[in-house]
Design a protein around this motif. Structure first.
Motif, PDB file in Angstrom:
ATOM      1  N   ALA A 100      18.365 -93.296  22.755  1.00 20.86           N
ATOM      2  CA  ALA A 100      18.636 -93.915  24.051  1.00 20.86           C
ATOM      3  C   ALA A 100      19.432 -92.993  24.961  1.00 20.86           C
ATOM      4  O   ALA A 100      19.148 -92.880  26.160  1.00 20.86           O
ATOM      5  CB  ALA A 100      19.380 -95.238  23.853  1.00 20.86           C
ATOM      6  N   ALA A 101      20.443 -92.315  24.411  1.00 16.47           N
ATOM      7  CA  ALA A 101      21.301 -91.454  25.226  1.00 16.47           C
ATOM      8  C   ALA A 101      20.526 -90.262  25.785  1.00 16.47           C
ATOM      9  O   ALA A 101      20.655 -89.929  26.973  1.00 16.47           O
ATOM     10  CB  ALA A 101      22.485 -90.969  24.397  1.00 16.47           C
ATOM     11  N   VAL A 102      19.724 -89.617  24.936  1.00 16.69           N
ATOM     12  CA  VAL A 102      18.973 -88.441  25.394  1.00 16.69           C
ATOM     13  C   VAL A 102      17.938 -88.845  26.440  1.00 16.69           C
ATOM     14  O   VAL A 102      17.817 -88.206  27.497  1.00 16.69           O
ATOM     15  CB  VAL A 102      18.301 -87.736  24.196  1.00 16.69           C
ATOM     16  CG1 VAL A 102      17.415 -86.593  24.683  1.00 16.69           C
ATOM     17  CG2 VAL A 102      19.348 -87.209  23.232  1.00 16.69           C
ATOM     18  N   GLY A 103      17.175 -89.905  26.182  1.00 11.04           N
ATOM     19  CA  GLY A 103      16.178 -90.362  27.152  1.00 11.04           C
ATOM     20  C   GLY A 103      16.811 -90.804  28.451  1.00 11.04           C
ATOM     21  O   GLY A 103      16.305 -90.503  29.545  1.00 11.04           O
ATOM     22  N   PHE A 104      17.933 -91.509  28.361  1.00 11.58           N
ATOM     23  CA  PHE A 104      18.631 -91.977  29.552  1.00 11.58           C
ATOM     24  C   PHE A 104      19.143 -90.794  30.386  1.00 11.58           C
ATOM     25  O   PHE A 104      18.991 -90.774  31.611  1.00 11.58           O
ATOM     26  CB  PHE A 104      19.798 -92.871  29.138  1.00 11.58           C
ATOM     27  CG  PHE A 104      20.620 -93.386  30.285  1.00 11.58           C
ATOM     28  CD1 PHE A 104      20.162 -94.418  31.081  1.00 11.58           C
ATOM     29  CD2 PHE A 104      21.864 -92.827  30.553  1.00 11.58           C
ATOM     30  CE1 PHE A 104      20.929 -94.886  32.140  1.00 11.58           C
ATOM     31  CE2 PHE A 104      22.633 -93.286  31.600  1.00 11.58           C
ATOM     32  CZ  PHE A 104      22.165 -94.320  32.399  1.00 11.58           C
ATOM     33  N   ALA A 105      19.732 -89.806  29.739  1.00 14.87           N
ATOM     34  CA  ALA A 105      20.273 -88.645  30.453  1.00 14.87           C
ATOM     35  C   ALA A 105      19.174 -87.887  31.187  1.00 14.87           C
ATOM     36  O   ALA A 105      19.317 -87.550  32.378  1.00 14.87           O
ATOM     37  CB  ALA A 105      20.999 -87.719  29.474  1.00 14.87           C
ATOM     38  N   PHE A 106      18.068 -87.614  30.505  1.00 16.49           N
ATOM     39  CA  PHE A 106      16.955 -86.920  31.153  1.00 16.49           C
ATOM     40  C   PHE A 106      16.413 -87.741  32.328  1.00 16.49           C
ATOM     41  O   PHE A 106      16.127 -87.197  33.397  1.00 16.49           O
ATOM     42  CB  PHE A 106      15.834 -86.640  30.145  1.00 16.49           C
ATOM     43  CG  PHE A 106      16.032 -85.387  29.341  1.00 16.49           C
ATOM     44  CD1 PHE A 106      15.979 -84.146  29.936  1.00 16.49           C
ATOM     45  CD2 PHE A 106      16.278 -85.452  27.977  1.00 16.49           C
ATOM     46  CE1 PHE A 106      16.174 -82.984  29.194  1.00 16.49           C
ATOM     47  CE2 PHE A 106      16.471 -84.300  27.227  1.00 16.49           C
ATOM     48  CZ  PHE A 106      16.419 -83.062  27.831  1.00 16.49           C
ATOM     49  N   GLY A 107      16.265 -89.029  32.127  1.00 20.43           N
ATOM     50  CA  GLY A 107      15.710 -89.884  33.185  1.00 20.43           C
ATOM     51  C   GLY A 107      16.598 -89.946  34.408  1.00 20.43           C
ATOM     52  O   GLY A 107      16.116 -89.919  35.551  1.00 20.43           O
ATOM     53  N   VAL A 108      17.931 -90.025  34.205  1.00 22.94           N
ATOM     54  CA  VAL A 108      18.861 -90.089  35.337  1.00 22.94           C
ATOM     55  C   VAL A 108      18.813 -88.801  36.149  1.00 22.94           C
ATOM     56  O   VAL A 108      18.742 -88.822  37.385  1.00 22.94           O
ATOM     57  CB  VAL A 108      20.292 -90.366  34.838  1.00 22.94           C
ATOM     58  CG1 VAL A 108      21.306 -90.156  35.961  1.00 22.94           C
ATOM     59  CG2 VAL A 108      20.401 -91.789  34.318  1.00 22.94           C
ATOM     60  N   VAL A 109      18.844 -87.666  35.476  1.00 18.24           N
ATOM     61  CA  VAL A 109      18.838 -86.378  36.175  1.00 18.24           C
ATOM     62  C   VAL A 109      17.535 -86.189  36.954  1.00 18.24           C
ATOM     63  O   VAL A 109      17.540 -85.835  38.146  1.00 18.24           O
ATOM     64  CB  VAL A 109      19.051 -85.222  35.177  1.00 18.24           C
ATOM     65  CG1 VAL A 109      18.857 -83.873  35.862  1.00 18.24           C
ATOM     66  CG2 VAL A 109      20.444 -85.302  34.570  1.00 18.24           C
ATOM     67  N   ILE A 110      16.412 -86.456  36.303  1.00 23.09           N
ATOM     68  CA  ILE A 110      15.116 -86.248  36.957  1.00 23.09           C
ATOM     69  C   ILE A 110      14.909 -87.254  38.083  1.00 23.09           C
ATOM     70  O   ILE A 110      14.506 -86.893  39.197  1.00 23.09           O
ATOM     71  CB  ILE A 110      13.976 -86.348  35.931  1.00 23.09           C
ATOM     72  CG1 ILE A 110      14.096 -85.217  34.911  1.00 23.09           C
ATOM     73  CG2 ILE A 110      12.618 -86.294  36.624  1.00 23.09           C
ATOM     74  CD1 ILE A 110      13.130 -85.331  33.737  1.00 23.09           C
ATOM     75  N   GLY A 111      15.182 -88.531  37.825  1.00 24.45           N
ATOM     76  CA  GLY A 111      14.972 -89.553  38.837  1.00 24.45           C
ATOM     77  C   GLY A 111      15.850 -89.353  40.062  1.00 24.45           C
ATOM     78  O   GLY A 111      15.392 -89.485  41.204  1.00 24.45           O
ATOM     79  N   THR A 112      17.128 -89.012  39.839  1.00 22.57           N
ATOM     80  CA  THR A 112      18.033 -88.782  40.960  1.00 22.57           C
ATOM     81  C   THR A 112      17.626 -87.550  41.750  1.00 22.57           C
ATOM     82  O   THR A 112      17.652 -87.550  42.990  1.00 22.57           O
ATOM     83  CB  THR A 112      19.482 -88.637  40.460  1.00 22.57           C
ATOM     84  OG1 THR A 112      19.841 -89.789  39.694  1.00 22.57           O
ATOM     85  CG2 THR A 112      20.439 -88.493  41.619  1.00 22.57           C
ATOM     86  N   GLY A 113      17.256 -86.491  41.049  1.00 23.23           N
ATOM     87  CA  GLY A 113      16.827 -85.270  41.734  1.00 23.23           C
ATOM     88  C   GLY A 113      15.606 -85.505  42.600  1.00 23.23           C
ATOM     89  O   GLY A 113      15.545 -85.062  43.763  1.00 23.23           O
ATOM     90  N   LEU A 114      14.616 -86.196  42.075  1.00 19.94           N
ATOM     91  CA  LEU A 114      13.416 -86.499  42.851  1.00 19.94           C
ATOM     92  C   LEU A 114      13.749 -87.374  44.062  1.00 19.94           C
ATOM     93  O   LEU A 114      13.203 -87.183  45.154  1.00 19.94           O
ATOM     94  CB  LEU A 114      12.389 -87.193  41.969  1.00 19.94           C
ATOM     95  CG  LEU A 114      11.746 -86.352  40.862  1.00 19.94           C
ATOM     96  CD1 LEU A 114      10.826 -87.211  39.999  1.00 19.94           C
ATOM     97  CD2 LEU A 114      10.977 -85.179  41.444  1.00 19.94           C
ATOM     98  N   ALA A 115      14.652 -88.337  43.880  1.00 20.15           N
ATOM     99  CA  ALA A 115      15.029 -89.229  44.992  1.00 20.15           C
ATOM    100  C   ALA A 115      15.728 -88.458  46.104  1.00 20.15           C
ATOM    101  O   ALA A 115      15.482 -88.720  47.295  1.00 20.15           O
ATOM    102  CB  ALA A 115      15.930 -90.347  44.470  1.00 20.15           C
ATOM    103  N   VAL A 116      16.601 -87.526  45.736  1.00 23.68           N
ATOM    104  CA  VAL A 116      17.308 -86.736  46.754  1.00 23.68           C
ATOM    105  C   VAL A 116      16.327 -85.873  47.542  1.00 23.68           C
ATOM    106  O   VAL A 116      16.383 -85.805  48.778  1.00 23.68           O
ATOM    107  CB  VAL A 116      18.397 -85.867  46.089  1.00 23.68           C
ATOM    108  CG1 VAL A 116      18.975 -84.874  47.085  1.00 23.68           C
ATOM    109  CG2 VAL A 116      19.498 -86.754  45.529  1.00 23.68           C
ATOM    110  N   VAL A 117      15.404 -85.212  46.838  1.00 19.88           N
ATOM    111  CA  VAL A 117      14.428 -84.360  47.522  1.00 19.88           C
ATOM    112  C   VAL A 117      13.524 -85.195  48.427  1.00 19.88           C
ATOM    113  O   VAL A 117      13.274 -84.843  49.585  1.00 19.88           O
ATOM    114  CB  VAL A 117      13.595 -83.574  46.494  1.00 19.88           C
ATOM    115  CG1 VAL A 117      12.482 -82.797  47.187  1.00 19.88           C
ATOM    116  CG2 VAL A 117      14.482 -82.623  45.704  1.00 19.88           C
ATOM    117  N   ALA A 118      13.034 -86.321  47.910  1.00 23.37           N
ATOM    118  CA  ALA A 118      12.134 -87.164  48.706  1.00 23.37           C
ATOM    119  C   ALA A 118      12.868 -87.871  49.834  1.00 23.37           C
ATOM    120  O   ALA A 118      12.290 -88.110  50.902  1.00 23.37           O
ATOM    121  CB  ALA A 118      11.454 -88.190  47.799  1.00 23.37           C
ATOM    122  N   GLY A 119      14.132 -88.221  49.617  1.00 25.69           N
ATOM    123  CA  GLY A 119      14.865 -88.966  50.632  1.00 25.69           C
ATOM    124  C   GLY A 119      15.407 -88.122  51.754  1.00 25.69           C
ATOM    125  O   GLY A 119      15.658 -88.634  52.849  1.00 25.69           O
TER     126      GLY A 119
END
Length: 289
Positions: A100-119
């Motif tokens: 859970a921790a590894v999947g959550f960490a990867f997802g937060v970094v990738i999702g936030t990065g994509l949101a910043v670039v798109a936003g």
């Protein structure tokens, strides 16, 4: 003609809140009605949980609940103690927390990065938002057959499934916050002559923080929900695997122990995120306090 400068002074707020009685005797002050939520008592969110446990215990004592389908609370506690004493429960918890921790960490970094670039960029929004919205329409668990074909049924597959669910939650909430900044703040920044970098750092990113934290809370819940499913696929250890094995042997008490652990970790992780959110956004005043 009466000058605007000689206009009477503004009426105080208390005077506005006061009413005038119909007898003409003068202003009668009325108490201000508080419309916000009342202050909660300590551990108030546990009240519903304790009520549910009480109903469960009473039903078990009265024989209204079949113990073969739903074990009594004291039986679940005894089973949990036995699993802890033998070290079995700790082994399964460690495996689940790691995934859970590894999947959550990867997802937060990738999702936030994509949101910043798109936003923050038009080209990023054009290239990223469409695929993410398409992924949002496809259930994450529906990708399991395809990902098994690509990645096999090892640990990588399980972590990727968890991360994909987290990416969508983080992207949607953070992107929405970034693109929903009130236009008045944009105009004010332009009047003050702020540079784009300063505007993003001082206005956009702080304004997007509530959505970011909401994405974190939804993501951590989604990670636990996905974990229990993927651990039933060729897993050797993990809470989900323990529960699936218990299902095969009709051990409802073991299943309930696993569910209790999931619930405890879910509540604790959400409480930690709530605390960090309150400390980070102490400048924001809401109905919740």
């Amino acid at each position: 003609m009466t000058s605007i400068l000689s206009a009477p002074p503004a009426v105080p707020a208390r005077t506005v809140a006061a009413g005038v009685d119909r007898s003409g005797s003068g202003a009668a002050e009325r108490p201000i009605r508080r419309l916000g939520l009342r202050k909660g008592f300590p551990f108030s969110r546990l009240a519903g949980v304790l009520l549910l446990l009480a109903v469960w215990a009473v039903g078990s004592l009265a024989g209204l609940i079949d113990p073969r389908k739903l074990s009594a609370p004291w039986t679940v506690v005894t089973t949990a103690v036995d699993l802890i004493s033998t070290g079995i429960l700790q082994e399964h918890i460690a495996a689940s927390l790691s995934r859970a921790a590894v999947g959550f960490a990867f997802g937060v970094v990738i999702g936030t990065g994509l949101a910043v670039v798109a936003g923050l960029t038009r080209s990023g929004d054009a290239l990223i938002d469409g695929p993410i919205q398409l992924k949002r329409a496809i259930p994450t668990l529906g990708l399991i057959p395809l990902l098994i074909l690509w990645l096999g049924i090892g640990e990588t597959f399980k972590i990727v499934i968890i991360a994909l669910g987290v990416v969508v939650h983080m992207y949607i909430q953070t992107h929405n916050s970034l693109t929903s900044i009130d236009n008045r703040y944009v105009e004010l920044a332009e009047v003050l002559g702020l540079s784009r970098a300063t505007f993003i750092r001082k206005v956009v990113l702080p304004g997007a923080m509530p959505g970011f934290f909401l994405g974190l809370r939804l993501s951590v819940t989604g990670a636990w929900l996905t974990l229990i499913v993927v651990e039933g696929i060729n897993a050797v250890t993990g809470l989900g695997k323990m529960m699936y094995n218990a299902q095969n042997y009709g051990q409802s008490d073991v299943i309930l122990v696993g569910l209790a652990v999931y619930g405890i970790f879910g509540l604790l992780s959400d409480a930690v995120l709530r605390y960090i959110e309150r400390r980070s956004l102490s400048w924001r005043k809401t109905l919740a306090g």
